[in-house]
Design a protein around this motif. Structure first.
Motif, mmCIF file in Angstrom:
data_model
loop_
_atom_site.group_PDB
_atom_site.id
_atom_site.type_symbol
_atom_site.label_atom_id
_atom_site.label_comp_id
_atom_site.label_asym_id
_atom_site.label_seq_id
_atom_site.Cartn_x
_atom_site.Cartn_y
_atom_site.Cartn_z
ATOM 1 N N ALA A 112 0.838 -1.213 0.000
ATOM 2 C CA ALA A 112 0.000 0.000 0.000
ATOM 3 C C ALA A 112 0.866 1.253 0.000
ATOM 4 C CB ALA A 112 -0.912 -0.003 1.223
ATOM 5 N N ASN A 113 0.531 2.177 -0.876
ATOM 6 C CA ASN A 113 1.179 3.484 -1.015
ATOM 7 C C ASN A 113 2.647 3.414 -1.445
ATOM 8 O OD1 ASN A 113 -1.192 4.944 -0.311
ATOM 9 N ND2 ASN A 113 -0.825 4.328 1.805
ATOM 10 N N THR A 114 3.094 2.253 -1.933
ATOM 11 C CA THR A 114 4.436 2.154 -2.503
ATOM 12 C C THR A 114 4.360 2.654 -3.941
ATOM 13 O OG1 THR A 114 5.034 0.290 -1.112
ATOM 14 C CG2 THR A 114 6.327 0.596 -3.124
ATOM 15 N N ARG A 115 5.250 3.554 -4.284
ATOM 16 C CA ARG A 115 5.196 4.175 -5.608
ATOM 17 C C ARG A 115 5.867 3.316 -6.673
ATOM 18 N NH1 ARG A 115 8.256 9.267 -5.110
ATOM 19 N NH2 ARG A 115 9.380 8.063 -3.580
ATOM 20 N N MET A 116 5.376 3.500 -7.885
ATOM 21 C CA MET A 116 6.060 3.011 -9.073
ATOM 22 C C MET A 116 6.201 4.205 -9.996
ATOM 23 S SD MET A 116 3.035 0.863 -10.996
ATOM 24 C CE MET A 116 3.588 0.965 -12.690
ATOM 25 N N THR A 117 7.240 4.205 -10.804
ATOM 26 C CA THR A 117 7.485 5.305 -11.723
ATOM 27 C C THR A 117 7.387 4.799 -13.151
ATOM 28 O OG1 THR A 117 8.997 6.362 -10.167
ATOM 29 C CG2 THR A 117 9.153 7.064 -12.453
ATOM 30 N N ILE A 118 6.609 5.488 -13.958
ATOM 31 C CA ILE A 118 6.599 5.252 -15.398
ATOM 32 C C ILE A 118 7.235 6.478 -16.018
ATOM 33 C CG2 ILE A 118 5.200 4.944 -17.465
ATOM 34 C CD1 ILE A 118 3.227 3.361 -15.813
ATOM 35 N N ALA A 119 8.368 6.270 -16.701
ATOM 36 C CA ALA A 119 9.142 7.384 -17.262
ATOM 37 C C ALA A 119 9.316 7.192 -18.761
ATOM 38 C CB ALA A 119 10.506 7.467 -16.586
ATOM 39 N N LEU A 120 9.044 8.250 -19.510
ATOM 40 C CA LEU A 120 9.306 8.260 -20.946
ATOM 41 C C LEU A 120 10.445 9.223 -21.198
ATOM 42 C CD1 LEU A 120 5.785 8.156 -22.622
ATOM 43 C CD2 LEU A 120 7.419 6.316 -22.311
ATOM 44 N N ALA A 121 11.454 8.749 -21.921
ATOM 45 C CA ALA A 121 12.660 9.545 -22.148
ATOM 46 C C ALA A 121 12.922 9.708 -23.641
ATOM 47 C CB ALA A 121 13.862 8.886 -21.480
ATOM 48 N N SER A 122 13.183 10.946 -24.027
ATOM 49 C CA SER A 122 13.574 11.272 -25.398
ATOM 50 C C SER A 122 14.990 11.821 -25.363
ATOM 51 C CB SER A 122 12.623 12.333 -25.967
ATOM 52 O OG SER A 122 13.167 12.914 -27.136
ATOM 53 N N ASP A 123 15.783 11.464 -26.373
ATOM 54 C CA ASP A 123 17.146 11.993 -26.435
ATOM 55 C C ASP A 123 17.312 13.039 -27.545
ATOM 56 O OD1 ASP A 123 17.166 10.519 -28.776
ATOM 57 O OD2 ASP A 123 18.990 9.385 -28.299
ATOM 58 N N ASN A 124 16.189 13.517 -28.098
ATOM 59 C CA ASN A 124 16.266 14.425 -29.228
ATOM 60 C C ASN A 124 15.295 15.586 -29.034
ATOM 61 O OD1 ASN A 124 15.745 15.558 -31.954
ATOM 62 N ND2 ASN A 124 17.088 13.900 -32.621
ATOM 63 N N ALA A 125 15.806 16.799 -29.124
ATOM 64 C CA ALA A 125 14.970 17.986 -28.935
ATOM 65 C C ALA A 125 13.885 18.114 -29.997
ATOM 66 C CB ALA A 125 15.842 19.244 -28.937
ATOM 67 N N ASN A 126 14.027 17.409 -31.110
ATOM 68 C CA ASN A 126 13.039 17.476 -32.190
ATOM 69 C C ASN A 126 12.011 16.349 -32.118
ATOM 70 O OD1 ASN A 126 14.187 19.788 -33.451
ATOM 71 N ND2 ASN A 126 15.833 18.466 -34.192
ATOM 72 N N PHE A 127 11.769 15.838 -30.924
ATOM 73 C CA PHE A 127 10.765 14.795 -30.712
ATOM 74 C C PHE A 127 9.476 15.160 -31.451
ATOM 75 C CE2 PHE A 127 7.098 13.264 -28.345
ATOM 76 C CZ PHE A 127 7.370 11.918 -28.234
ATOM 77 N N ASN A 128 8.882 14.191 -32.184
ATOM 78 C CA ASN A 128 7.673 14.505 -32.944
ATOM 79 C C ASN A 128 6.541 13.495 -32.757
ATOM 80 O OD1 ASN A 128 8.681 12.373 -34.409
ATOM 81 N ND2 ASN A 128 8.976 13.498 -36.311
ATOM 82 N N GLY A 129 6.586 12.691 -31.699
ATOM 83 C CA GLY A 129 5.482 11.785 -31.403
ATOM 84 C C GLY A 129 4.319 12.557 -30.800
ATOM 85 N N SER A 130 3.117 11.990 -30.891
ATOM 86 C CA SER A 130 1.951 12.666 -30.305
ATOM 87 C C SER A 130 0.883 11.649 -29.925
ATOM 88 C CB SER A 130 1.373 13.676 -31.295
ATOM 89 O OG SER A 130 0.827 13.010 -32.416
ATOM 90 N N GLY A 131 -0.082 12.121 -29.148
ATOM 91 C CA GLY A 131 -1.183 11.266 -28.722
ATOM 92 C C GLY A 131 -0.708 10.087 -27.903
ATOM 93 N N ILE A 132 0.028 10.350 -26.827
ATOM 94 C CA ILE A 132 0.669 9.303 -26.035
ATOM 95 C C ILE A 132 -0.158 9.022 -24.781
ATOM 96 C CG2 ILE A 132 2.783 8.659 -24.821
ATOM 97 C CD1 ILE A 132 4.069 10.921 -26.715
ATOM 98 N N TYR A 133 -0.449 7.734 -24.566
ATOM 99 C CA TYR A 133 -1.240 7.301 -23.420
ATOM 100 C C TYR A 133 -0.620 6.049 -22.834
ATOM 101 C CZ TYR A 133 -4.867 10.229 -25.501
ATOM 102 O OH TYR A 133 -5.549 11.276 -26.032
ATOM 103 N N PHE A 134 -0.876 5.824 -21.556
ATOM 104 C CA PHE A 134 -0.528 4.546 -20.947
ATOM 105 C C PHE A 134 -1.622 4.165 -19.961
ATOM 106 C CE2 PHE A 134 1.443 7.381 -17.869
ATOM 107 C CZ PHE A 134 1.067 6.814 -16.668
#
Length: 143
Positions: free
Chosen positions: A114-136
């Protein structure tokens, strides 16, 4: 159901605390316009009861085509990853398709007291990232 807000995004948690086997889920949209390019954006999730993570699904309406784009999921109680690999290559998703994320087979790393956190992290290595409509979505059952 109740809501939660992340850095520019939002989502919902479904279900109310119950006995063993009660399902929970989180569903979140990634914060559009939150400068994903060249950055890591993370969500901290937790449940009010002890749960076992059973599934994670990811979706991108338009997949990124510039640089690396990865998802990592970490159990903050154990410090261990919750995926079979260190990260999921989000650029490998098909645009407009819900994708099942493969979780670790190490049962202890999928347990969240109970109340233990999990982290979902999305990482980009490019300033010109062009993905969209992202859900999990993350799914768990009360243990």
């Amino acid at each position: 159901m109740s809501g939660f807000y992340g850095p520019g995004g939002h989502g919902i948690i479904g279900a109310v605390p119950g006995g063993p086997g009660t399902p929970f889920f989180w569903h979140a949209d990634w914060p559009e316009g939150a400068a994903q390019g060249g950055n890591t954006i993370s969500y901290e999730l937790w449940w009010p009861s002890a749960v076992t993570l059973t599934a994670v699904k990811a979706y991108m309406a338009t997949k990124n085509s510039t640089g690396a784009y990865t998802m990592a999921i970490t159990n903050r109680g154990t410090g261990n990853r919750m995926l079979t690999a260190a990260t999921l290559d989000m650029n490998g998703l098909s645009s407009g398709a819900v994708t099942n994320v493969v979780l670790t087979s190490t049962a202890a790393d999928l347990l969240l007291p109970a109340n233990t956190r999990m982290t979902i992290a999305l990482a980009s290595d490019n300033a010109n990232f062009n993905g969209s409509g992202i859900y999990f979505s993350a799914y768990a059952v009360v243990t």
